[in-house]
Structure formats: structure tokens, C-alpha cells
Scaffold this active site. Sequence first.
Site, PDB file in Angstrom:
ATOM      1  N   SER A   1       0.802  -1.225   0.000  1.00 15.85           N
ATOM      2  CA  SER A   1       0.000   0.000   0.000  1.00 15.85           C
ATOM      3  C   SER A   1       0.836   1.277   0.000  1.00 15.85           C
ATOM      4  O   SER A   1       0.327   2.347  -0.310  1.00 15.85           O
ATOM      5  CB  SER A   1      -0.944   0.016   1.201  1.00 15.85           C
ATOM      6  OG  SER A   1      -0.226   0.168   2.409  1.00 15.85           O
TER       7      SER A   1
ATOM      8  N   LYS B   1       1.064   4.782   6.834  1.00 16.55           N
ATOM      9  CA  LYS B   1       0.461   5.614   5.782  1.00 16.55           C
ATOM     10  C   LYS B   1       1.186   6.960   5.749  1.00 16.55           C
ATOM     11  O   LYS B   1       1.978   7.282   6.629  1.00 16.55           O
ATOM     12  CB  LYS B   1      -1.037   5.851   6.047  1.00 16.55           C
ATOM     13  CG  LYS B   1      -1.883   4.585   6.146  1.00 16.55           C
ATOM     14  CD  LYS B   1      -1.967   3.826   4.842  1.00 16.55           C
ATOM     15  CE  LYS B   1      -2.756   2.530   5.011  1.00 16.55           C
ATOM     16  NZ  LYS B   1      -2.693   1.683   3.791  1.00 16.55           N
TER      17      LYS B   1
END
Length: 295
Positions: A83, A154
Site C-alpha cells: 500500500s 500511511k
Amino acid sequence: MDTEAKYSERDPATDPHPGESAEGSRSADSRGDTGTEATTESIWARLGIGSWRGMAVLGVTVITVVLLFSHFVIQPFQIPSGSMAPALHSGDRVLVNKLAYRFGAEPERGDVIVFDGRGSFVREGLEENPVSAAARGVLTATGLMDPDDTDFVKRVVGVGGDRVVCCDKGGGIQVNGVAVDEGYLYPGDKASEVAFDIVVPDGTLWVMGDHRSDSRDSRDHLGQPGGGMVPVEKVVGRADWIAWPVSRLTSLEKTDAFARVPDASARPSHGRMSGRSAPPAGVPMGSSAPGGIDG
């Protein structure tokens, strides 16, 4: 001939310890070696290293130091998915700087952070058995076990007070009215397949993965309690280095993608962006429902 013989016989007399035979000298040397070994053994004995008890104490001390260092300074984390590609690959081990936000500093736009997603990305679950939780904590802190499924990595896109909008006419993201050139995105990815228009509440963060088509992030929790926002207090630290594999050993450089973004205080409180008025803090105004993002 006789003179030479006598001279050679007198050689032992030049020894600094007259009266000692050659055997005696060798014996003294032997005692010296034994004394050195005895001294070394005595040092180890004083430290308690020569016994099982000493080894156990040493082991506990080393583990304690590692745990303290991992808890307060730097902790290794393994990247579980793609991701965050291309910056981070699945299987990379990163070193998370836990001091980055300890002394009044807070996460900034563009920082790659590791955070505890309980209460924001995942529901609060049942409490784990204290013994197994402690064992897991030790193994995770030493890098021998992967972090819990509740830990995420993230990139910070919006901080408290920011208005984040996607997508503008160019198909990109705007933060406080300024288009962001996200050069770190995975090649070929769009800024987002999900449209959104949110204001980040104070004390929280809006986070997204770099591989937008393979990332479950703040966008997936629009409309849910919390609206996909991550409380700053849940941030574990900033990912500053890739430590493994050796071929990827490097530091994660800070992006300048947000250099032109003004502070939230400079954003007009009743301005318009993308043809829509600013929503209340934390309330999404996207045209698409959350979902549709794999990973």
C-alpha cells in the site's frame, strides 16, 4: 676454541634472574601465563558470566535494554503490504523514530507514520490475555514478530484544520486550496477513485497510502464514526529508515509536495473549493460512497 666455549657457557649468567636454571625460567613463564588466565577467569567470575545464573542475568539485561530502546526510541516494523509502494515494499523492515513527536512536535504533511488504528481504522476488540500480550510485545519490539494487524503505515496528507479535496480539475488533491503534486504516488495511480471533501478536526490526521489503488486508508472510513481520521495520540512514530533487506538500506527523505500548502489558519473560513462550500469539521462531502478500494 676454549674461549668460545667458555663464553657460550656464561650466556645464562646474563639472565636478569641469576641463580635460576633454564628450567626455572620456563617454569616462571608458565606461571605468568597461568596467572593471566586466572586473572581473566577471575574477571568473568566477578561478572557472573561463568555460571548459568550469570548468563541468565546477562540475557535479561540485554532484553531489558532492547525493550526500553524499542519502547522509547526506535522500533522495527515490517511492511505487510504494497500500500505504500514505491517508497516501501511488502516485506521491508522500517525503523520507526519514536522521538519524532515526543517533545511538542506533531506529524506534518508528507510524513510517513506508523499508528495504532484501533478506534479509527479497526474496531476496538476484546482485550488480549495479558501474558500473551506481553510475549507478543517483546517479540514485536525485538523485530522477531510482525506487528499487530491494528498497526498501519500511511502518509499524512492533512493535519488538524486542513481542508482536503479530491479531485480537482487536474485529477489531483488540493489541501487548503493548493494543488499538491504527489510525485510519490505509485506509477499509473490516480490521486483517488473516491471523491471527497473534508476538513480535518484538530488533533487528528487524514492519511493515505502511496499506492492509492491498493491501499485501505482514510477514504475507506468516510461516513463512519471518526470519518477516517487518525488521532495524533495514536501515532507510534515516524518511519525514517529502511533497515532490511540490505539492498534497500536507506533513509526516507521528506517530500516537498506540500511546501506551498498554507497553514489552515490562512484558509478562508467560508471560502469555496471545487464549487462547494466548506463542510463542518470532519464531515465528508464526497460524491461517492466509501469503498471500492482493495488492499
